[in-house]
Scaffold this motif. Structure first.
Motif: not given
Length: 84
Positions: A67-73
């Motif tokens: 996925g593109e928008h992850l919690r840590d990057g």
């Protein structure tokens, strides 16, 4: 449109997918789509880049879906790291 589904014989390697996705709904939809093919596919879900790195160190995956928008990057950064 029609699609052919080919079962993987038990003696062959079962493809494994590492899904890096922090949205539980999206992760479940992906897993459901893979199960609905009828092909024996092992899907492991990592909700963070950090979790993905740990899973990669301890396992072997045929393919990664990030996925593109992850919690840590960012997924694109994670994908670049996976390629190297």
């Amino acid at each position: 449109m029609s699609a052919a589904v080919v079962a993987v014989p038990p003696m062959m390697h079962v493809p494994s997918i590492l899904l890096v996705e922090d949205n539980p709904f999206d992760a479940e939809m992906f897993c459901h789509a893979m199960r609905s093919t009828g092909v024996n596919i092992d899907v492991k879900v990592a909700p963070t880049c950090s979790d993905a790195r740990t899973m990669i160190e301890s396992g072997e995956f045929s393919v990664g879906v990030v996925g593109e928008h992850l919690r840590d990057g960012w997924g694109s950064s994670m994908a670049e790291q996976l390629r190297s």
